[in-house]
Design an enzyme around this catalytic site. Structure first.
Site, PDB file in Angstrom:
ATOM      1  N   HIS A 188       0.810  -1.204   0.000  1.00 21.81           N
ATOM      2  CA  HIS A 188       0.000   0.000   0.000  1.00 21.81           C
ATOM      3  C   HIS A 188       0.849   1.262   0.000  1.00 21.81           C
ATOM      4  O   HIS A 188       0.431   2.294  -0.509  1.00 21.81           O
ATOM      5  CB  HIS A 188      -0.944  -0.024   1.205  1.00 21.81           C
ATOM      6  CG  HIS A 188      -2.142  -0.865   0.945  1.00 21.81           C
ATOM      7  ND1 HIS A 188      -2.736  -1.643   1.886  1.00 21.81           N
ATOM      8  CD2 HIS A 188      -2.856  -1.041  -0.187  1.00 21.81           C
ATOM      9  CE1 HIS A 188      -3.774  -2.264   1.350  1.00 21.81           C
ATOM     10  NE2 HIS A 188      -3.852  -1.916   0.099  1.00 21.81           N
ATOM     11  N   GLU A 430      -7.517 -14.855 -24.498  1.00 20.73           N
ATOM     12  CA  GLU A 430      -6.219 -14.988 -23.817  1.00 20.73           C
ATOM     13  C   GLU A 430      -5.668 -16.399 -23.912  1.00 20.73           C
ATOM     14  O   GLU A 430      -4.686 -16.727 -23.247  1.00 20.73           O
ATOM     15  CB  GLU A 430      -6.295 -14.476 -22.373  1.00 20.73           C
ATOM     16  CG  GLU A 430      -7.434 -15.014 -21.557  1.00 20.73           C
ATOM     17  CD  GLU A 430      -7.527 -14.370 -20.176  1.00 20.73           C
ATOM     18  OE1 GLU A 430      -6.640 -13.613 -19.779  1.00 20.73           O
ATOM     19  OE2 GLU A 430      -8.512 -14.663 -19.474  1.00 20.73           O
ATOM     20  N   ASP A 454      -1.817 -13.220 -20.612  1.00 19.40           N
ATOM     21  CA  ASP A 454      -1.993 -14.669 -20.685  1.00 19.40           C
ATOM     22  C   ASP A 454      -1.822 -15.187 -22.109  1.00 19.40           C
ATOM     23  O   ASP A 454      -1.307 -16.277 -22.306  1.00 19.40           O
ATOM     24  CB  ASP A 454      -3.375 -15.063 -20.134  1.00 19.40           C
ATOM     25  CG  ASP A 454      -3.348 -15.168 -18.620  1.00 19.40           C
ATOM     26  OD1 ASP A 454      -2.361 -15.706 -18.084  1.00 19.40           O
ATOM     27  OD2 ASP A 454      -4.294 -14.695 -17.976  1.00 19.40           O
ATOM     28  N   CYS A 501      -6.595  -5.562 -23.319  1.00 19.65           N
ATOM     29  CA  CYS A 501      -6.546  -5.097 -21.928  1.00 19.65           C
ATOM     30  C   CYS A 501      -5.316  -5.636 -21.192  1.00 19.65           C
ATOM     31  O   CYS A 501      -5.156  -5.390 -20.008  1.00 19.65           O
ATOM     32  CB  CYS A 501      -7.829  -5.448 -21.183  1.00 19.65           C
ATOM     33  SG  CYS A 501      -8.141  -7.210 -21.097  1.00 19.65           S
TER      34      CYS A 501
HETATM   35  C1  PEP Z   1      -4.325 -10.705 -19.395  1.00 18.15           C
HETATM   36  O1  PEP Z   1      -4.170 -11.918 -19.219  1.00 18.15           O
HETATM   37  O2  PEP Z   1      -3.745 -10.044 -20.269  1.00 18.15           O
HETATM   38  C2  PEP Z   1      -5.261  -9.950 -18.524  1.00 18.15           C
HETATM   39  C3  PEP Z   1      -5.597  -8.711 -18.782  1.00 18.15           C
HETATM   40  O3  PEP Z   1      -5.733 -10.571 -17.415  1.00 18.15           O
HETATM   41  P1  PEP Z   1      -4.854 -10.820 -16.088  1.00 18.15           P
HETATM   42  O4  PEP Z   1      -3.563 -10.060 -16.256  1.00 18.15           O
HETATM   43  O5  PEP Z   1      -5.678 -10.338 -14.967  1.00 18.15           O
HETATM   44  O6  PEP Z   1      -4.669 -12.293 -16.121  1.00 18.15           O
HETATM   45 MG    MG Z   2      -5.510 -13.029 -17.965  1.00 18.70          MG
END
Ligand code: PEP
Ligand code: MG
Length: 559
Positions: A188, A430, A454, A501
């Site tokens: 934190h 992913e 991923d 993302c």
């Molecule tokens: C990803 O796998 O790119 C993703 C956005 O999910 P996380 O990083 O939470 O696995």
């Molecule tokens: Mg992921």
């Protein structure tokens, strides 16, 4: 000149004298008390004072560092009155007649050890919180106060580690940067430093020595470097870097309110990734156009038991209302692999990244999935919601998840509970299987969001948690980029929009590629919004597209 290397957790360059944080240490007496009930009252009164002080700190943090920071102290308040914690102290005082400060010390050590031994790094970082809360109660019991900065000029603050409450109580006008021996990037204190925009470096270990106190130090939060008594050439170089950064920040500010549009008129949405409702103000202050990924599992990670439908509903509703009509994509629970939760009581797996995780758990344990979907649909009445399923590999999984959504909607209708009728359904791409099947999957959903963290891990068969894989873990690998191109084509053929993302979305070296292959949305950390907007506005896609795609698809491509 002495160069020290740590890990930068909050960017920025700072110059100033090194100052060691003064922490008042109280010696804890261990005595057997005669009147255990009176001792218990003494603890309860110190606990009440601590809770009220934490409330004041939350108000101070809200003014100085925003809602996320204030939330830390509210969490500390909850920790101070946690039932298990309190009961353990009560047992020591009442059954062994131990004095209150010694009982709190023992229980704090026991709880901190328990957190430190957990696999999850977020939970490990909670060890510092329990020590912090307990230190406050002990301080009240023993009449000692917490330390501060006794310096007439602003300083680079060094410490073994800093607890969140210590960080927020410090006079910010006196702090140019933080440098700590220990700490973790997800602690934190690191989060607070970032929220307050103060450069911070953690993990310098014993390279930084108390005898350096008072000497001039240069801290570079982007590289993690700390330089004690820099030579003239290094000083000049770092001064120029600081000037450069300040200029850049000012320029970026001017981009607020502007469109994410290329020189030749191609528009792209730039949204933000968040982990809890308290992140929304940072999204808005950085001009994020929406939330492209709310990792809902952080709600579960913050609870000691399954979060109820109402608890989740309030959290999702808050994000949707605070985003005030802007799009919000909430990902359903993505636990398993690196994010383990004790109360799920999952059997230990040989290969958790390939195991029972994310949508697989939800489909196998429909009662958990249904609770979350009910909360999500109920919250949909308060904004513009997209629901996204993680870790998809097969068409049947999406069909089953959608069936569950239909069942939930029917139930809510029967109960007379309102929900929006324009909730979008999407999936994360992913896994290579989802990318390869994207032509088929696109017929079932409204959008795709590519989780490149991923997708890289599974495509290259490289564990994303393993820092030693170095050059083998390459998210720029053509195998990953060609999959993204294929996903875009399949999505667009079927009228489905595509986002990214994963961390790659903020990688400015690939912005031209993403624009060229037709990505519609990039979801990044709030601080990456304006740099990304700048890059987009400098790009002329029609000029670069042909070459970018030819390079990506050429026969003799390296790698
Ligand atoms: C990803 O796998 O790119 C993703 C956005 O999910 P996380 O990083 O939470 O696995
Ligand atoms: Mg992921």
């Amino acid at each position: 000149m002495i160069s020290i290397q740590g890990k930068g957790v909050s960017t920025g360059v700072a110059f100033g004298p090194l100052y060691y944080y003064q922490r008042q240490k109280s010696t804890i007496r261990r005595i057997t008390v005669e009147d255990a009930l009176a001792e218990w009252d003494r603890f309860k009164s110190a606990q009440a004072t601590a809770i009220s002080q934490l409330g004041e700190l939350a108000a101070k943090a809200l003014k100085e560092a925003g809602e996320e920071a204030a939330f830390l102290f509210e969490t500390h308040q909850m920790m101070a009155e946690d039932m298990d914690y309190e009961e353990a102290i009560e047992e020591l005082i009442k059954e062994t007649k131990l004095n209150a400060e010694a009982a709190v010390t023992d229980v704090a050590a026991q709880f901190a050890d328990m957190f430190a031994q957990m696999d999850d790094t977020y939970m490990q970082a909670r060890a510092a919180d329990v020590k912090d809360v307990s230190g406050r109660i002990i301080g009240i019991l023993t009449g000692t106060t917490q330390g501060g900065i006794d310096s007439p000029v602003p300083v680079i603050l060094a410490a073994d580690d800093l607890a969140p409450s210590e960080t927020v109580q410090l006079d910010k006008s006196k702090i140019l940067a933080f440098v700590t021996e220990g700490g973790s990037g997800s602690s934190h204190t690191a989060i607070l430093a970032r929220t307050m925009g103060i450069p911070a470096i953690i993990g310098v270990g014993d390279q930084l020595k108390p005898e350096y106190e008072g000497r001039e130090v240069i801290v570079d939060g982007s590289t993690g470097s700390v330089i004690v008594e820099a030579d003239e050439a290094t000083r000049t170089k770092m001064m120029a870097k600081r000037e450069e950064q300040l200029k850049r920040l000012k320029l970026l500010e001017q981009l607020k309110g502007k469109e994410n549009v290329t020189l030749d008129g191609q528009k792209i949405k730039v949204f933000c990734n968040i982990g809890n409702p308290e992140d929304v103000p940072t999204v808005l202050s950085n001009d994020g156009g929406g939330v492209g990924l709310f990792r809902s599992e952080f709600l579960y990670l913050n609870c000691s038991d399954y979060p109820t439908e109402d608890y989740q509903f309030e959290a999702y509703k808050k994000v949707l209302s605070d985003m005030d009509g802007k799009e919000v994509v909430i990902r359903t629970l993505d636990i398993g692999a690196d994010k383990q939760i004790d109360y799920f009581e999952m059997p230990k797996e040989e290969n958790p990244a390939l195991g029972n995780r994310a949508l697989r758990i939800c489909l196998n344990r429909p009662e958990i999935f249904k609770t979350q979907l009910r909360a999500l649909y109920r919250a949909s009445a308060y904004g513009k919601l997209g629901i996204m399923f993680p870790m998809v590999t097969s068409v049947w999984e999406v069909k089953e998840a959608k069936k569950m959504c239909e069942m939930v909607k029917k139930e809510l209708t029967a109960e007379g509970k309102p929900f929006a009728d324009d909730v979008q359904i999407g999936i994360m791409i992913e896994t290579p299987a989802a990318a390869v099947m994207s032509d088929r999957l696109a017929k079932l959903v409204d959008f795709f969001s590519c989780g490149t963290n991923d997708l890289t891990q599974y495509t290259l068969a490289c564990d994303r948690q393993n820092n030693d894989l170095g050059r083998f873990f390459n998210p720029h690998h053509p195998a990953v980029l060609r999959l993204l191109k294929m996903v875009c084509e399949n999505a667009h053929k079927n009228g489905v929009w595509v986002g990214i993302c994963g961390e790659l979305g903020a990688d400015l070296e690939l912005t031209e590629t993403f624009l060229s292959i037709g990505i519609d949305e990039l979801s990044v950390s709030p601080r990456s919004v304006l740099p990304l907007r700048q890059k987009i506005r400098e790009t002329n896609v029609s000029e670069v597209r042909e070459k970018v795609i030819a390079d990506l698809m050429k026969d003799d491509i390296e790698l």
